[in-house]
Design a protein around this motif. Structure first.
Motif, PDB file in Angstrom:
ATOM      1  N   LYS A  84      -9.947   3.938 -24.742  1.00 61.69           N
ATOM      2  CA  LYS A  84      -9.557   4.648 -25.961  1.00 61.69           C
ATOM      3  C   LYS A  84      -8.893   5.968 -25.564  1.00 61.69           C
ATOM      4  N   PRO A  85      -8.120   6.575 -26.469  1.00 63.60           N
ATOM      5  CA  PRO A  85      -7.540   7.886 -26.166  1.00 63.60           C
ATOM      6  C   PRO A  85      -8.592   8.925 -25.798  1.00 63.60           C
ATOM      7  N   SER A  86      -9.795   8.775 -26.350  1.00 59.17           N
ATOM      8  CA  SER A  86     -10.845   9.770 -26.100  1.00 59.17           C
ATOM      9  C   SER A  86     -11.390   9.710 -24.673  1.00 59.17           C
ATOM     10  N   ASN A  87     -11.322   8.537 -24.035  1.00 57.47           N
ATOM     11  CA  ASN A  87     -11.815   8.454 -22.656  1.00 57.47           C
ATOM     12  C   ASN A  87     -10.700   8.157 -21.656  1.00 57.47           C
ATOM     13  N   ALA A  88      -9.452   8.238 -22.108  1.00 55.56           N
ATOM     14  CA  ALA A  88      -8.325   7.881 -21.250  1.00 55.56           C
ATOM     15  C   ALA A  88      -8.189   8.811 -20.050  1.00 55.56           C
ATOM     16  N   SER A  89      -8.516  10.095 -20.223  1.00 50.63           N
ATOM     17  CA  SER A  89      -8.413  11.026 -19.094  1.00 50.63           C
ATOM     18  C   SER A  89      -9.351  10.611 -17.966  1.00 50.63           C
ATOM     19  N   THR A  90     -10.534  10.132 -18.316  1.00 49.60           N
ATOM     20  CA  THR A  90     -11.482   9.647 -17.310  1.00 49.60           C
ATOM     21  C   THR A  90     -10.917   8.427 -16.592  1.00 49.60           C
ATOM     22  N   PHE A  91     -10.301   7.524 -17.362  1.00 51.94           N
ATOM     23  CA  PHE A  91      -9.699   6.335 -16.764  1.00 51.94           C
ATOM     24  C   PHE A  91      -8.577   6.720 -15.802  1.00 51.94           C
ATOM     25  N   ILE A  92      -7.719   7.648 -16.222  1.00 46.98           N
ATOM     26  CA  ILE A  92      -6.609   8.074 -15.365  1.00 46.98           C
ATOM     27  C   ILE A  92      -7.136   8.643 -14.057  1.00 46.98           C
ATOM     28  N   PHE A  93      -8.155   9.485 -14.154  1.00 52.61           N
ATOM     29  CA  PHE A  93      -8.667  10.087 -12.926  1.00 52.61           C
ATOM     30  C   PHE A  93      -9.360   9.051 -12.055  1.00 52.61           C
ATOM     31  N   SER A 129      -9.080   6.319  -6.997  1.00 55.47           N
ATOM     32  CA  SER A 129      -9.137   5.043  -6.278  1.00 55.47           C
ATOM     33  C   SER A 129      -8.030   4.943  -5.228  1.00 55.47           C
ATOM     34  N   PHE A 130      -6.921   5.608  -5.477  1.00 54.93           N
ATOM     35  CA  PHE A 130      -5.784   5.531  -4.560  1.00 54.93           C
ATOM     36  C   PHE A 130      -5.744   6.694  -3.568  1.00 54.93           C
ATOM     37  N   ALA A 131      -6.807   7.495  -3.541  1.00 61.32           N
ATOM     38  CA  ALA A 131      -6.882   8.523  -2.509  1.00 61.32           C
ATOM     39  C   ALA A 131      -6.900   7.866  -1.131  1.00 61.32           C
ATOM     40  N   LYS A 132      -7.564   6.717  -1.043  1.00 58.15           N
ATOM     41  CA  LYS A 132      -7.546   5.889   0.167  1.00 58.15           C
ATOM     42  C   LYS A 132      -7.281   4.456  -0.284  1.00 58.15           C
ATOM     43  N   PRO A 133      -6.007   4.098  -0.438  1.00 56.69           N
ATOM     44  CA  PRO A 133      -5.668   2.810  -1.058  1.00 56.69           C
ATOM     45  C   PRO A 133      -6.180   1.593  -0.306  1.00 56.69           C
ATOM     46  N   LEU A 186     -10.730  17.543 -16.306  1.00 61.11           N
ATOM     47  CA  LEU A 186     -10.221  18.719 -17.002  1.00 61.11           C
ATOM     48  C   LEU A 186      -9.141  19.418 -16.194  1.00 61.11           C
ATOM     49  N   ALA A 187      -9.381  19.586 -14.893  1.00 59.77           N
ATOM     50  CA  ALA A 187      -8.399  20.253 -14.045  1.00 59.77           C
ATOM     51  C   ALA A 187      -7.114  19.453 -13.961  1.00 59.77           C
ATOM     52  N   SER A 188      -7.227  18.148 -13.805  1.00 62.78           N
ATOM     53  CA  SER A 188      -6.050  17.294 -13.700  1.00 62.78           C
ATOM     54  C   SER A 188      -5.241  17.299 -14.995  1.00 62.78           C
ATOM     55  N   THR A 189      -5.948  17.290 -16.123  1.00 62.79           N
ATOM     56  CA  THR A 189      -5.257  17.305 -17.411  1.00 62.79           C
ATOM     57  C   THR A 189      -4.476  18.593 -17.604  1.00 62.79           C
ATOM     58  N   ARG A 190      -5.066  19.719 -17.229  1.00 59.11           N
ATOM     59  CA  ARG A 190      -4.356  20.995 -17.363  1.00 59.11           C
ATOM     60  C   ARG A 190      -3.080  21.000 -16.536  1.00 59.11           C
ATOM     61  N   SER A 224       0.804  -1.227   0.000  1.00 56.36           N
ATOM     62  CA  SER A 224       0.000   0.000   0.000  1.00 56.36           C
ATOM     63  C   SER A 224       0.834   1.272   0.000  1.00 56.36           C
ATOM     64  N   LYS A 225       2.073   1.216   0.486  1.00 61.30           N
ATOM     65  CA  LYS A 225       2.889   2.430   0.554  1.00 61.30           C
ATOM     66  C   LYS A 225       3.577   2.751  -0.773  1.00 61.30           C
ATOM     67  N   ILE A 226       3.778   1.739  -1.621  1.00 56.73           N
ATOM     68  CA  ILE A 226       4.479   1.983  -2.887  1.00 56.73           C
ATOM     69  C   ILE A 226       3.641   1.627  -4.107  1.00 56.73           C
ATOM     70  N   TYR A 227       2.580   0.827  -3.917  1.00 54.29           N
ATOM     71  CA  TYR A 227       1.696   0.491  -5.035  1.00 54.29           C
ATOM     72  C   TYR A 227       0.693   1.633  -5.180  1.00 54.29           C
ATOM     73  N   GLN A 228       0.845   2.403  -6.243  1.00 54.36           N
ATOM     74  CA  GLN A 228       0.140   3.672  -6.368  1.00 54.36           C
ATOM     75  C   GLN A 228      -0.564   3.762  -7.723  1.00 54.36           C
ATOM     76  N   ALA A 229      -1.269   4.875  -7.921  1.00 59.10           N
ATOM     77  CA  ALA A 229      -1.907   5.111  -9.220  1.00 59.10           C
ATOM     78  C   ALA A 229      -0.869   5.137 -10.332  1.00 59.10           C
TER      79      ALA A 229
END
Length: 396
Positions: free
Chosen positions: A306-315, A320-324, A386-390, A240-245
């Protein structure tokens, strides 16, 4: 680590670094010599000129830069890029080297027959590299630019070292290829310690969105990164300490291969005292700098990702790892998904699984299943994506 090769360390090239960049001249004859052949066109700069360049770099740079300054280390790294074997018949591939500095490793690549594009931001190093370029017959192309200032968000005309990837690839003569085609370009460089994590994140955003250098295909990265970050990139679920997003996204997006480990002391720096600037170890091992090959996965964009929804996947992964250690069912409920038990049963994921226990492939399967769920509100992520991507696409 490269088979049969021990790291140079303090007992090797490290001893040569006590006087800053003086090792640029250590062990080198007036000509670069390999296998009994001399290459006068690859002559190393005079000592007085090297010292002047280093002093100017020390005054002008706020970022600690590292250079391969020892010929033995240069040969070791070159063999790693060649796959551990010597140069084969025919021309070597095109390689983009960013931040080459005084160019010791550049000369080693040229000597092995590589065609090199050197991307350098420091004007003084740039001048010397351009002189070397002029002495060769098209084997070296020098470009004024910064690899981590490609495609900035700022509008208007770009001024060096900022530049567009389109201009860079046009200069190199590299055309875009389909994602599942062979690697169109290899990149080599040493990532500065400052903002290292942010730079890795920026590359991941570009990978998943197929933007910047990844518009041209599965560009292969050969990067020196800290042992600390390499440990995070290759961590296993449950840690949990090193396995991250960052871990999940990197392992899904890249084939990660460790090519070589080298002590920090083996590299020259632009510090005024000439020291190696060894970072504090902290909780993770960090005694070495690791040469890591990151090759984009051919099957990254199979299924619903897909590249078009990848930002959603990343976020989704980042949130999910805000509280691992939190339960997956609790996270799904926070995303307004009422049939989470049915979904997890279909995916064969235990209901009591914690976020840090899911494998990278589980996150991708979960995302693809959520995309097909009428009850999942993707708009929940919209503003945060959007904020995270910027932030990640802005230059640090």
């Amino acid at each position: 680590m490269l088979a049969g090769r021990a790291p140079l360390g303090a007992a090797g090239c490290g001893r040569l670094l006590a006087a800053g960049l003086r090792p640029l001249l250590c062990g080198l004859s007036p000509c670069w010599v390999t296998a009994g052949r001399q290459y006068p066109s690859l002559r190393v700069a005079e000592p007085a000129k090297e010292k002047r360049l280093v002093r100017k770099e020390q005054r002008s740079s706020l970022v600690v830069r590292r250079f391969i300054a020892c010929p033995q280390l240069a040969r070791t790294v070159r063999r790693c890029l060649q796959g551990g074997a010597g140069p084969g018949p025919g021309p070597q591939p095109l390689l983009l080297e960013f931040a080459p500095g005084p160019g010791i490793f550049t000369r080693s690549l040229l000597d092995a027959g590589f065609r090199v594009v050197a991307l350098e931001s420091n004007s003084d190093f740039l001048t010397d590299l351009q002189s070397l370029e002029n002495s060769l017959d098209g084997q070296l192309k020098v470009v004024h630019g910064d690899f981590f200032r490609l495609d900035p968000l700022a509008k208007g005309a770009l001024k060096p070292p900022a530049m567009s990837s389109d201009k860079l690839f046009e200069t190199m003569g590299v055309a875009a290829v389909p994602w599942r085609a062979d690697v169109p370009l290899k990149v080599f460089g040493i990532i500065p310690q400052q903002w290292e994590r942010n730079r890795l994140w920026r590359l991941l955003f570009a990978l998943y969105e197929c933007s910047s250098i990844y518009r041209y295909g599965r560009v292969e990265l050969n990067l020196f990164i800290s042992e600390k970050e390499y440990t995070v990139l290759t961590a296993k679920p449950g840690k949990s300490k090193i396995y991250q997003a960052l871990t999940v996204l990197a392992q899904l997006g890249y084939e990660i291969e460790l090519l070589h480990k080298e002590p920090w002391s083996s590299f020259a720096t632009n510090l005024k005292n000439g020291g190696p600037a060894i970072p504090k170890a902290g909780r993770l091992p960090n005694d070495h700098i690791c040469l890591v090959r990151l090759t984009p996965q051919q099957n990254l964009f199979t299924g619903g990702l897909k590249p078009s929804n990848a930002s959603t996947f990343i976020f989704m992964v980042k949130q999910s790892f805000a509280k691992p250690k939190s339960k997956l069912t609790d996270r799904l409920n926070s995303w307004s998904l009422d049939n989470s038990d049915t979904l997890l049963k279909a995916l064969e994921i235990p209901k009591n699984a914690a976020m840090c226990n899911l494998y990278p492939e589980d996150y991708k399967r979960l995302f693809e299943a959520l995309q097909n769920s009428d009850l999942f509100a993707e708009t929940f992520f919209h503003d945060d994506v959007l904020a995270s991507t910027r932030i990640m696409n802005s230059y640090i």
